[in-house]
Design a protein around this motif. Structure first.
Motif, PDB file in Angstrom:
ATOM      1  N   TRP A   8     -17.787  39.325  18.518  1.00 28.23           N
ATOM      2  CA  TRP A   8     -18.692  39.914  17.962  1.00 28.23           C
ATOM      3  C   TRP A   8     -18.869  41.615  18.183  1.00 28.23           C
ATOM      4  O   TRP A   8     -18.236  42.009  19.098  1.00 28.23           O
ATOM      5  N   SER A  16     -17.726  44.446   7.923  1.00 32.16           N
ATOM      6  CA  SER A  16     -17.992  43.023   8.062  1.00 32.16           C
ATOM      7  C   SER A  16     -17.064  42.268   7.115  1.00 32.16           C
ATOM      8  O   SER A  16     -17.042  42.803   6.016  1.00 32.16           O
ATOM      9  N   ALA A  38     -28.493  34.533  16.508  1.00 36.56           N
ATOM     10  CA  ALA A  38     -29.096  34.928  15.135  1.00 36.56           C
ATOM     11  C   ALA A  38     -30.214  33.914  14.946  1.00 36.56           C
ATOM     12  O   ALA A  38     -30.147  32.822  15.428  1.00 36.56           O
ATOM     13  N   ASP A 122     -20.952  34.787   9.446  1.00 35.20           N
ATOM     14  CA  ASP A 122     -22.526  35.194   9.863  1.00 35.20           C
ATOM     15  C   ASP A 122     -23.341  34.575   8.563  1.00 35.20           C
ATOM     16  O   ASP A 122     -23.011  34.414   7.543  1.00 35.20           O
ATOM     17  N   GLY A 148     -23.118  32.662  13.670  1.00 42.91           N
ATOM     18  CA  GLY A 148     -22.235  33.599  13.240  1.00 42.91           C
ATOM     19  C   GLY A 148     -20.822  33.571  14.099  1.00 42.91           C
ATOM     20  O   GLY A 148     -20.697  32.550  14.850  1.00 42.91           O
ATOM     21  N   SER A 150     -19.591  34.634  17.351  1.00 43.77           N
ATOM     22  CA  SER A 150     -19.978  35.183  18.495  1.00 43.77           C
ATOM     23  C   SER A 150     -19.948  34.016  19.574  1.00 43.77           C
ATOM     24  O   SER A 150     -19.303  33.134  19.391  1.00 43.77           O
TER      25      SER A 150
END
Length: 202
Positions: A8, A16, A38, A122, A148, A150
């Motif tokens: 991340w 991105s 998120a 994401d 996402g 992460s």
């Protein structure tokens, strides 16, 4: 062996995967780092009719979920063997293997096998995820992790070493029976199908 490792905060929004260039968010060997959660959405995104194989197919849909919502979705498949394909649009190996997932679904659904996909993109990249799913004809249930790419996603969905592609096979009672982790060695279509067939035979 090529696989993608989730992490991340590796660049600005302009870098991105949501950009038209599809710049990768993963680099081999980099461990995941902590991230903020998120927001969770339970809304189903737009439908796109699939035209894979030049044949009419059911609409392709994707739903943003957290781990609890995903567990509830899996519970609906009790009585079937379930293959879960964890992937991302920024993962070349995932995109290489995903067509086999689609093929396996069509070949084995009449045998009691259900296929489900979970994207680690994401949530704001939902349109890109849907576009890819449409292109690949993913006419089964598709989800997008609300966290996402992460460390939270890796932990919540139990992705071994945070590496994609990643597969899990659940038996008819909903118990996890097989895990295919990229960090353990190359994942091939033959290996995936063998794992499904072994659980199906139980």
């Amino acid at each position: 062996m090529i696989f993608c490792v989730i992490f991340w905060g590796c660049g600005s929004a302009e870098q991105s995967p949501s950009s038209a260039t599809g710049t990768s968010r993963a680099e081999q060997g980099d461990p995941p780092s902590p991230s903020a959660e998120a927001p969770v959405s339970t809304e189903i995104a737009h439908d796109f009719p699939s035209t894979a194989g030049n044949q009419a197919a059911p609409s392709v849909r994707v739903e943003v979920v957290d781990e609890n919502q995903f567990a509830e979705a899996l519970a609906r498949y009790k009585g079937q063997v379930v293959l879960v394909d964890y992937w991302a649009t920024w993962c070349p190996s995932c995109l290489e293997l995903f067509p086999h997932t689609v093929e396996l679904s069509r070949k084995m659904r009449d045998k009691g096998v259900a296929v489900v996909s979970v994207s680690l993109d994401d949530p704001e990249d939902t349109d890109l995820v849907l576009k890819k799913l449409k292109e690949m004809g993913a006419d089964f249930e598709n989800f997008l992790c609300s966290y996402g790419a992460s460390a939270k996603a890796v932990d919540a969905f139990d992705i071994t070493d945070g590496a994609l592609p990643h597969y899990k096979v659940f038996d008819r009672e909903g118990k996890l029976r097989k895990t295919l982790a990229s960090s353990a060695g190359p994942i091939t279509p033959q290996l995936i199908e063998k794992a499904v067939e072994e659980v199906l035979a139980e």
